[in-house]
Design a protein around this motif. Structure first.
Motif, PDB file in Angstrom:
ATOM      1  N   ASP A 149       7.083  -7.931   7.517  1.00 24.53           N
ATOM      2  CA  ASP A 149       6.149  -7.096   6.776  1.00 24.53           C
ATOM      3  C   ASP A 149       6.304  -7.425   5.298  1.00 24.53           C
ATOM      4  OD1 ASP A 149       4.315  -5.308   5.966  1.00 24.53           O
ATOM      5  OD2 ASP A 149       5.481  -3.518   6.442  1.00 24.53           O
ATOM      6  N   LEU A 150       5.332  -8.155   4.801  1.00 25.41           N
ATOM      7  CA  LEU A 150       5.419  -8.651   3.431  1.00 25.41           C
ATOM      8  C   LEU A 150       4.708  -7.738   2.441  1.00 25.41           C
ATOM      9  CD1 LEU A 150       4.464 -12.384   4.172  1.00 25.41           C
ATOM     10  CD2 LEU A 150       6.761 -11.441   3.971  1.00 25.41           C
ATOM     11  N   LEU A 151       3.899  -6.808   2.958  1.00 16.82           N
ATOM     12  CA  LEU A 151       2.994  -6.064   2.084  1.00 16.82           C
ATOM     13  C   LEU A 151       3.719  -5.290   0.986  1.00 16.82           C
ATOM     14  CD1 LEU A 151       0.114  -5.386   1.422  1.00 16.82           C
ATOM     15  CD2 LEU A 151       0.189  -3.538   3.081  1.00 16.82           C
ATOM     16  N   GLY A 162       6.597  -5.725  -0.390  1.00 19.10           N
ATOM     17  CA  GLY A 162       7.164  -6.634  -1.386  1.00 19.10           C
ATOM     18  C   GLY A 162       6.101  -7.226  -2.289  1.00 19.10           C
ATOM     19  N   VAL A 163       4.966  -7.600  -1.690  1.00 24.27           N
ATOM     20  CA  VAL A 163       3.867  -8.178  -2.467  1.00 24.27           C
ATOM     21  C   VAL A 163       3.327  -7.141  -3.454  1.00 24.27           C
ATOM     22  CG1 VAL A 163       1.510  -9.073  -2.310  1.00 24.27           C
ATOM     23  CG2 VAL A 163       3.208  -9.810  -0.660  1.00 24.27           C
ATOM     24  N   GLN A 164       3.135  -5.916  -2.963  1.00 27.63           N
ATOM     25  CA  GLN A 164       2.603  -4.850  -3.830  1.00 27.63           C
ATOM     26  C   GLN A 164       3.554  -4.567  -4.993  1.00 27.63           C
ATOM     27  OE1 GLN A 164       2.156  -1.836  -0.825  1.00 27.63           O
ATOM     28  NE2 GLN A 164      -0.031  -2.187  -0.636  1.00 27.63           N
ATOM     29  N   GLN A 201       5.592 -14.102   0.102  1.00 25.36           N
ATOM     30  CA  GLN A 201       5.083 -13.085  -0.821  1.00 25.36           C
ATOM     31  C   GLN A 201       4.426 -13.751  -2.031  1.00 25.36           C
ATOM     32  OE1 GLN A 201       8.382 -10.503  -1.724  1.00 25.36           O
ATOM     33  NE2 GLN A 201       8.409  -9.601   0.312  1.00 25.36           N
ATOM     34  N   VAL A 226      -3.399  -9.176   3.481  1.00 22.89           N
ATOM     35  CA  VAL A 226      -1.972  -9.489   3.694  1.00 22.89           C
ATOM     36  C   VAL A 226      -1.588  -9.205   5.144  1.00 22.89           C
ATOM     37  CG1 VAL A 226       0.401  -8.902   3.046  1.00 22.89           C
ATOM     38  CG2 VAL A 226      -1.353  -9.077   1.286  1.00 22.89           C
ATOM     39  N   ARG A 227      -2.038  -8.056   5.638  1.00 21.38           N
ATOM     40  CA  ARG A 227      -1.690  -7.714   7.026  1.00 21.38           C
ATOM     41  C   ARG A 227      -2.260  -8.732   8.015  1.00 21.38           C
ATOM     42  NH1 ARG A 227      -2.732  -2.189   5.728  1.00 21.38           N
ATOM     43  NH2 ARG A 227      -0.771  -1.109   5.445  1.00 21.38           N
ATOM     44  N   PHE A 277      -2.113  -3.261 -11.366  1.00 25.61           N
ATOM     45  CA  PHE A 277      -2.410  -3.197  -9.932  1.00 25.61           C
ATOM     46  C   PHE A 277      -1.264  -2.496  -9.203  1.00 25.61           C
ATOM     47  CE2 PHE A 277      -4.519  -7.087 -11.426  1.00 25.61           C
ATOM     48  CZ  PHE A 277      -5.826  -6.713 -11.186  1.00 25.61           C
ATOM     49  N   TYR A 278      -1.622  -1.757  -8.202  1.00 19.98           N
ATOM     50  CA  TYR A 278      -0.645  -1.050  -7.362  1.00 19.98           C
ATOM     51  C   TYR A 278       0.318  -0.217  -8.217  1.00 19.98           C
ATOM     52  CZ  TYR A 278      -2.341  -3.982  -3.608  1.00 19.98           C
ATOM     53  OH  TYR A 278      -3.134  -4.603  -2.687  1.00 19.98           O
ATOM     54  N   LEU A 327       3.392  -7.419  -7.479  1.00 23.20           N
ATOM     55  CA  LEU A 327       2.125  -7.415  -8.217  1.00 23.20           C
ATOM     56  C   LEU A 327       2.093  -6.295  -9.247  1.00 23.20           C
ATOM     57  CD1 LEU A 327      -0.789  -8.181  -5.727  1.00 23.20           C
ATOM     58  CD2 LEU A 327      -0.328  -9.292  -7.898  1.00 23.20           C
ATOM     59  N   GLN A 342      -8.002  -3.372  -3.910  1.00 18.82           N
ATOM     60  CA  GLN A 342      -6.619  -3.338  -3.426  1.00 18.82           C
ATOM     61  C   GLN A 342      -6.524  -3.042  -1.925  1.00 18.82           C
ATOM     62  OE1 GLN A 342      -4.784  -2.089  -7.760  1.00 18.82           O
ATOM     63  NE2 GLN A 342      -4.502  -0.717  -6.070  1.00 18.82           N
ATOM     64  N   SER A 379      -2.156   3.736  -4.027  1.00 16.21           N
ATOM     65  CA  SER A 379      -2.823   2.439  -3.861  1.00 16.21           C
ATOM     66  C   SER A 379      -1.976   1.484  -3.050  1.00 16.21           C
ATOM     67  CB  SER A 379      -3.110   1.815  -5.227  1.00 16.21           C
ATOM     68  OG  SER A 379      -1.900   1.484  -5.865  1.00 16.21           O
ATOM     69  N   ARG A 380      -0.757   1.902  -2.783  1.00 15.12           N
ATOM     70  CA  ARG A 380       0.125   1.034  -2.000  1.00 15.12           C
ATOM     71  C   ARG A 380      -0.087   1.265  -0.521  1.00 15.12           C
ATOM     72  NH1 ARG A 380       5.761   0.163  -5.162  1.00 15.12           N
ATOM     73  NH2 ARG A 380       4.855  -0.041  -7.231  1.00 15.12           N
ATOM     74  N   ASN A 381       0.874   0.823   0.209  1.00 20.11           N
ATOM     75  CA  ASN A 381       0.786   0.855   1.662  1.00 20.11           C
ATOM     76  C   ASN A 381       0.588   2.286   2.174  1.00 20.11           C
ATOM     77  OD1 ASN A 381       0.951   0.192   4.265  1.00 20.11           O
ATOM     78  ND2 ASN A 381       3.021  -0.632   4.192  1.00 20.11           N
ATOM     79  N   VAL A 382      -0.611   2.598   2.624  1.00 23.23           N
ATOM     80  CA  VAL A 382      -0.859   3.950   3.104  1.00 23.23           C
ATOM     81  C   VAL A 382      -1.058   3.961   4.610  1.00 23.23           C
ATOM     82  CG1 VAL A 382      -1.802   4.886   0.982  1.00 23.23           C
ATOM     83  CG2 VAL A 382      -3.290   3.669   2.562  1.00 23.23           C
ATOM     84  N   GLY A 383      -0.585   2.939   5.255  1.00 25.61           N
ATOM     85  CA  GLY A 383      -0.703   2.901   6.706  1.00 25.61           C
ATOM     86  C   GLY A 383      -2.094   2.515   7.137  1.00 25.61           C
ATOM     87  N   ILE A 423       0.613 -13.479  -3.725  1.00 24.59           N
ATOM     88  CA  ILE A 423       0.416 -13.151  -5.137  1.00 24.59           C
ATOM     89  C   ILE A 423      -0.462 -14.224  -5.801  1.00 24.59           C
ATOM     90  CG2 ILE A 423       1.620 -12.987  -7.366  1.00 24.59           C
ATOM     91  CD1 ILE A 423       3.901 -11.585  -5.733  1.00 24.59           C
ATOM     92  N   GLN A 453      -0.202 -12.331   7.159  1.00 24.71           N
ATOM     93  CA  GLN A 453       1.220 -12.459   6.818  1.00 24.71           C
ATOM     94  C   GLN A 453       2.032 -13.188   7.899  1.00 24.71           C
ATOM     95  OE1 GLN A 453       2.827  -8.585   6.101  1.00 24.71           O
ATOM     96  NE2 GLN A 453       2.442  -7.819   8.167  1.00 24.71           N
TER      97      GLN A 453
END
Lengths: 200, 144
Positions: free
Chosen positions: B78-80, B82-84, A53, A27-28, B95-96, B87, A20, B101-105, A57, A31
């Motif tokens: 910033d799509l991350l 939304g994607v997470q 998005q 993605v970063r 997942f996520y 998913l 993950q 497990s998500r966006n942690v910078g 996926i 994107q």
């Protein structure tokens, strides 16, 4: 961010392990490119964000089918282009194509049809390029999606013919002839919008 | 390759390939010569090039005169997240599923784990190294 070939290969391996953190990085890294391509194909920001998005996926779900025969970025573009075609067909069926589906910016250009023409006609006008771009942006939404696809990939995304061949699955000769027809169609659409021949 | 006899229409059909340097040397030379001899069609070709240049200017990677691409800012997106979120929902939490497990910078989780471990070890040693001073002689326990 552009990843080199080796970095892409390692990233693909991590993606296949459903890592993950690697997916976050992926993605970063891509994107902006994916969103840019999709936005240009659809002409609508909200639709583009949603579809971009979906592209990622699809990558997450189908990364096992990536065999490394092309670059990861090229494979991603191929998925994005296929998604765009499907979404355009869907939007077409829902009758939100064209005018109603355009961004405000494109709508504004439409509303300013008259003034745009007069401004483009002045050769020394400093705003000439910007105005021509507005007309082009509008014209792009009017041409056939198959034509738009090639113009976006070649002239807007700046991809090489080899990459376009992989992304579209078209033969080299078809890419060249279709790109020519696409540019001619775009020129016709622009001239129709301007009401005159393109100024040289 | 024998260059076919050119006219305005055939040259117009070659604009795209000529612009992209996709023509053979002889054919490109023939087109160049034809355009030189036909100023009106040459103007049409310049307009065609201008359209492609304008497309290039619209592009994020604007093409420089040398043919190289320079990076220009792309639309902020910033799509991350939304994607997470999608998913996580579609995988029914496989997942996520958790927020870590998500966006942690930009700080990786491994680094955070190492820092926490160091902090715990430091805390342990600081507690065990505190010396307990012996009670002064003759002190009477308060409970007596």
């Amino acid at each position: 961010m552009n990843l080199d070939v080796e970095a892409e290969r390692l990233l693909a391996e991590r993606l296949k392990r459903r890592d993950q953190a690697a997916f976050n990085l992926f993605v970063r890294a891509y994107q902006a490119r994916v969103f840019s391509l999709v936005h240009r194909m659809l002409g609508n920001r909200a639709e583009a964000e949603d579809l971009a998005q979906e592209v990622f996926i699809t990558v997450f779900k189908s990364i096992d089918s990536f065999r490394g025969e092309s670059r990861l970025g090229t494979w991603l573009y191929r998925i994005a282009v296929n998604h765009c075609k499907n979404r355009l067909k869907y939007l077409d069926r829902r009758m939100v194509k064209g005018h109603a589906g355009l961004d405000e910016e494109s709508d504004r250009t439409l509303a300013e049809g008259g003034p745009v023409m007069s401004k483009v006609d002045r050769p020394d006008d400093a705003t000439e390029g910007t105005e021509l771009e507005s007309v082009i942006r509008r014209a792009l939404t009017l041409i056939d999606p198959d034509h738009r696809e090639l113009i976006v990939l070649r002239d807007l995304e700046g991809l090489a013919y080899e990459e376009i061949i992989v992304i579209t699955g078209l033969a080299e000769g078809t890419v060249k002839s279709r790109l020519h027809r696409a540019r001619a169609a775009l020129r016709d659409a622009i001239e129709k919008g301007l009401g005159c021949k393109l100024p040289d | 390759m024998q260059t076919p006899r050119l006219n305005d229409e055939t040259v117009r059909d070659l604009f795209s390939a000529y612009h992209d340097h996709e023509l053979g040397r002889d054919e490109a030379e023939a087109v160049r010569a034809y355009l030189e001899a036909n100023p009106e069609l040459a103007g049409e070709y310049r307009a065609f090039c201008k359209m492609i240049d304008a497309l290039g200017a619209m592009a994020d990677g604007a093409r420089s005169a040398s043919g190289a691409h320079t990076a220009a800012p792309r639309a902020e997106v910033d799509l991350l997240a939304g994607v997470q979120s999608k998913l996580s929902r579609r995988s029914r939490g496989k997942f996520y599923n958790d927020r870590w497990s998500r966006n942690v910078g930009i700080v990786p989780l491994e680094l955070i784990a190492v820092l926490v471990l160091i902090a715990l070890i430091a805390a342990y040693f600081s507690m065990t190294s505190i010396s307990v001073a012996p009670a002064p002689q003759g002190a009477v326990p308060a409970a007596r």
